[in-house]
Write a protein that holds these residues in place. Structure first.
Motif, PDB file in Angstrom:
ATOM      1  N   LEU A   1       0.803  -1.223   0.000  1.00  0.00           N
ATOM      2  CA  LEU A   1       0.000   0.000   0.000  1.00  0.00           C
ATOM      3  C   LEU A   1       0.841   1.281   0.000  1.00  0.00           C
ATOM      4  N   PRO A   2       1.897   1.385   0.809  1.00  0.00           N
ATOM      5  CA  PRO A   2       2.713   2.605   0.741  1.00  0.00           C
ATOM      6  C   PRO A   2       3.458   2.762  -0.596  1.00  0.00           C
ATOM      7  N   GLU A   3       3.591   1.684  -1.349  1.00  0.00           N
ATOM      8  CA  GLU A   3       4.272   1.760  -2.642  1.00  0.00           C
ATOM      9  C   GLU A   3       3.395   2.379  -3.731  1.00  0.00           C
ATOM     10  N   LEU A   4       2.116   2.529  -3.448  1.00  0.00           N
ATOM     11  CA  LEU A   4       1.181   3.112  -4.409  1.00  0.00           C
ATOM     12  C   LEU A   4       0.951   4.579  -4.081  1.00  0.00           C
ATOM     13  N   ASP A   5       1.306   5.456  -5.003  1.00  0.00           N
ATOM     14  CA  ASP A   5       1.153   6.896  -4.780  1.00  0.00           C
ATOM     15  C   ASP A   5      -0.293   7.297  -4.527  1.00  0.00           C
ATOM     16  N   SER A   6      -1.228   6.497  -5.013  1.00  0.00           N
ATOM     17  CA  SER A   6      -2.641   6.832  -4.869  1.00  0.00           C
ATOM     18  C   SER A   6      -3.185   6.547  -3.467  1.00  0.00           C
ATOM     19  N   VAL A   7      -2.412   5.849  -2.646  1.00  0.00           N
ATOM     20  CA  VAL A   7      -2.850   5.537  -1.281  1.00  0.00           C
ATOM     21  C   VAL A   7      -2.355   6.621  -0.334  1.00  0.00           C
ATOM     22  N   LEU A   8      -3.287   7.253   0.383  1.00  0.00           N
ATOM     23  CA  LEU A   8      -2.941   8.314   1.332  1.00  0.00           C
ATOM     24  C   LEU A   8      -2.739   7.776   2.748  1.00  0.00           C
ATOM     25  N   ALA A   9      -3.517   6.773   3.124  1.00  0.00           N
ATOM     26  CA  ALA A   9      -3.421   6.236   4.479  1.00  0.00           C
ATOM     27  C   ALA A   9      -4.147   4.899   4.546  1.00  0.00           C
ATOM     28  N   PHE A  10      -3.816   4.113   5.579  1.00  0.00           N
ATOM     29  CA  PHE A  10      -4.555   2.875   5.839  1.00  0.00           C
ATOM     30  C   PHE A  10      -4.453   2.517   7.309  1.00  0.00           C
ATOM     31  N   HIS A  11      -5.423   1.747   7.772  1.00  0.00           N
ATOM     32  CA  HIS A  11      -5.431   1.314   9.171  1.00  0.00           C
ATOM     33  C   HIS A  11      -6.238   0.035   9.269  1.00  0.00           C
ATOM     34  N   SER A  12      -5.825  -0.854  10.158  1.00  0.00           N
ATOM     35  CA  SER A  12      -6.582  -2.085  10.388  1.00  0.00           C
ATOM     36  C   SER A  12      -8.018  -1.748  10.748  1.00  0.00           C
ATOM     37  N   ALA A  13      -8.929  -2.595  10.305  1.00  0.00           N
ATOM     38  CA  ALA A  13     -10.365  -2.309  10.426  1.00  0.00           C
ATOM     39  C   ALA A  13     -10.885  -2.513  11.844  1.00  0.00           C
ATOM     40  N   GLN A  14     -12.055  -1.952  12.097  1.00  0.00           N
ATOM     41  CA  GLN A  14     -12.771  -2.219  13.331  1.00  0.00           C
ATOM     42  C   GLN A  14     -13.247  -3.670  13.326  1.00  0.00           C
ATOM     43  N   LYS A  15     -13.560  -4.183  14.511  1.00  0.00           N
ATOM     44  CA  LYS A  15     -13.893  -5.592  14.659  1.00  0.00           C
ATOM     45  C   LYS A  15     -15.056  -6.008  13.767  1.00  0.00           C
TER      46      LYS A  15
ATOM     47  N   GLY B   1     -13.931  -6.844  10.296  1.00  0.00           N
ATOM     48  CA  GLY B   1     -12.892  -7.847  10.083  1.00  0.00           C
ATOM     49  C   GLY B   1     -11.688  -7.697  10.981  1.00  0.00           C
ATOM     50  N   GLY B   2     -11.632  -6.627  11.759  1.00  0.00           N
ATOM     51  CA  GLY B   2     -10.528  -6.443  12.690  1.00  0.00           C
ATOM     52  C   GLY B   2      -9.176  -6.426  11.997  1.00  0.00           C
ATOM     53  N   THR B   3      -8.209  -7.129  12.579  1.00  0.00           N
ATOM     54  CA  THR B   3      -6.852  -7.140  12.027  1.00  0.00           C
ATOM     55  C   THR B   3      -6.724  -8.053  10.800  1.00  0.00           C
ATOM     56  N   GLY B   4      -7.851  -8.589  10.352  1.00  0.00           N
ATOM     57  CA  GLY B   4      -7.852  -9.368   9.115  1.00  0.00           C
ATOM     58  C   GLY B   4      -8.279  -8.536   7.919  1.00  0.00           C
ATOM     59  N   ALA B   5      -8.439  -7.213   8.139  1.00  0.00           N
ATOM     60  CA  ALA B   5      -8.841  -6.312   7.061  1.00  0.00           C
ATOM     61  C   ALA B   5      -8.214  -4.944   7.299  1.00  0.00           C
ATOM     62  N   VAL B   6      -8.222  -4.118   6.269  1.00  0.00           N
ATOM     63  CA  VAL B   6      -7.605  -2.797   6.402  1.00  0.00           C
ATOM     64  C   VAL B   6      -8.424  -1.766   5.640  1.00  0.00           C
ATOM     65  N   TYR B   7      -8.698  -0.631   6.324  1.00  0.00           N
ATOM     66  CA  TYR B   7      -9.316   0.504   5.657  1.00  0.00           C
ATOM     67  C   TYR B   7      -8.241   1.217   4.826  1.00  0.00           C
ATOM     68  N   VAL B   8      -8.608   1.661   3.651  1.00  0.00           N
ATOM     69  CA  VAL B   8      -7.658   2.366   2.788  1.00  0.00           C
ATOM     70  C   VAL B   8      -8.272   3.666   2.303  1.00  0.00           C
ATOM     71  N   MET B   9      -7.528   4.760   2.472  1.00  0.00           N
ATOM     72  CA  MET B   9      -7.955   6.054   1.928  1.00  0.00           C
ATOM     73  C   MET B   9      -7.212   6.308   0.628  1.00  0.00           C
ATOM     74  N   VAL B  10      -7.964   6.579  -0.434  1.00  0.00           N
ATOM     75  CA  VAL B  10      -7.402   6.727  -1.777  1.00  0.00           C
ATOM     76  C   VAL B  10      -7.379   8.196  -2.175  1.00  0.00           C
ATOM     77  N   ARG B  11      -6.322   8.587  -2.824  1.00  0.00           N
ATOM     78  CA  ARG B  11      -6.163   9.963  -3.287  1.00  0.00           C
ATOM     79  C   ARG B  11      -7.182  10.296  -4.377  1.00  0.00           C
ATOM     80  N   LYS B  12      -7.584  11.543  -4.440  1.00  0.00           N
ATOM     81  CA  LYS B  12      -8.465  11.981  -5.514  1.00  0.00           C
ATOM     82  C   LYS B  12      -7.739  11.938  -6.850  1.00  0.00           C
ATOM     83  N   SER B  13      -8.478  11.622  -7.884  1.00  0.00           N
ATOM     84  CA  SER B  13      -7.898  11.671  -9.222  1.00  0.00           C
ATOM     85  C   SER B  13      -7.736  13.119  -9.648  1.00  0.00           C
ATOM     86  N   GLU B  14      -6.883  13.358 -10.648  1.00  0.00           N
ATOM     87  CA  GLU B  14      -6.692  14.711 -11.152  1.00  0.00           C
ATOM     88  C   GLU B  14      -8.001  15.291 -11.682  1.00  0.00           C
ATOM     89  N   ARG B  15      -8.833  14.430 -12.242  1.00  0.00           N
ATOM     90  CA  ARG B  15     -10.118  14.890 -12.752  1.00  0.00           C
ATOM     91  C   ARG B  15     -10.996  15.411 -11.630  1.00  0.00           C
TER      92      ARG B  15
END
Length: 207
Positions: free
Chosen positions: A164-178, A181-195
């Motif tokens: 995830l940090p290798e992708l410029d389009s990813v701004l942040a991520f954090h393990s999910a709430q229980k 999926g808890g620590t078996g999943a991750v929330y990901v915040m994606v950067r806005k497109s130029e459009r």
């Protein structure tokens, strides 16, 4: 009257006298019948030249360019209960807190269960690209905990944390709430497109 075959055009020549016949035979004594059919013989060369071999090798071994930047090497192993947490500089604390608490609506999800590392690598790259393309900002990736692994290593989770940090389009991520999926999943915040950025500038500028 005697008829002879003209070998040049397959027509018949008629001999009316003995002298003409003898003269004709004298002229044709050195003519031999063609035993092979009148066509060219085309055979493949018995040995391939270095040029042939190089062209064959290039055709067979042509490598399709891999535009996926995600690492395929070994990564630091993580355990099932390790929490994933990362943000780029500039991401506001309040924004990251809402992501961590699962307060943003989940607009898309990717389930990596039962995938190989290489399959997951392709899917994560494609998924984030699609999120940018369709303007999705808050998504979730289900990578699993790896609790059934004898060594306790959560393999896909370990790779996702690296990818995830290798992708410029990813701004942040954090393990999910229980409940997600808890620590078996991750929330990901994606950067806005130029459009989308341009649309926002035009919208705010018009006010």
């Amino acid at each position: 009257m005697v008829k002879f075959l003209n070998l040049n055009d397959n027509s018949c020549v008629t001999m009316t006298t003995k002298d003409e016949r003898l003269s004709f035979l004298e002229e044709m004594k050195d003519v031999k019948r063609i035993k092979k059919p009148n066509r060219a013989e085309v055979q493949a060369p018995k040995e391939l030249t270095p040029g042939h071999l190089e062209r064959q090798r290039s055709a067979v071994e042509k490598v399709v360019r891999d535009r996926n930047p995600l690492t395929a090497d070994m990564v630091e192993p993580l355990k099932s209960h390790d929490v994933l947490s990362w943000q780029r500089p500039g991401v506001q604390h309040g924004v990251f807190r809402k992501l961590r608490l699962g307060q943003y609506p989940i607009e898309a999800r990717l389930d990596l269960h039962r995938m190989t590392v290489e399959e997951a690598r392709r899917e994560v790259f494609s998924f984030i690209g699609d999120c940018v393309r369709y303007g999705l900002r808050s998504v979730i990736i289900l990578h699993g905990k790896g609790e059934r692994n004898p060594d306790g290593i959560a393999q896909l989770k370990s790779y996702v944390a690296k990818w995830l940090p290798e992708l410029d389009s990813v701004l942040a991520f954090h393990s999910a709430q229980k409940h997600h999926g808890g620590t078996g999943a991750v929330y990901v915040m994606v950067r806005k497109s130029e459009r989308d950025k341009q649309n926002n500038r035009e919208r705010h500028g018009s006010r």
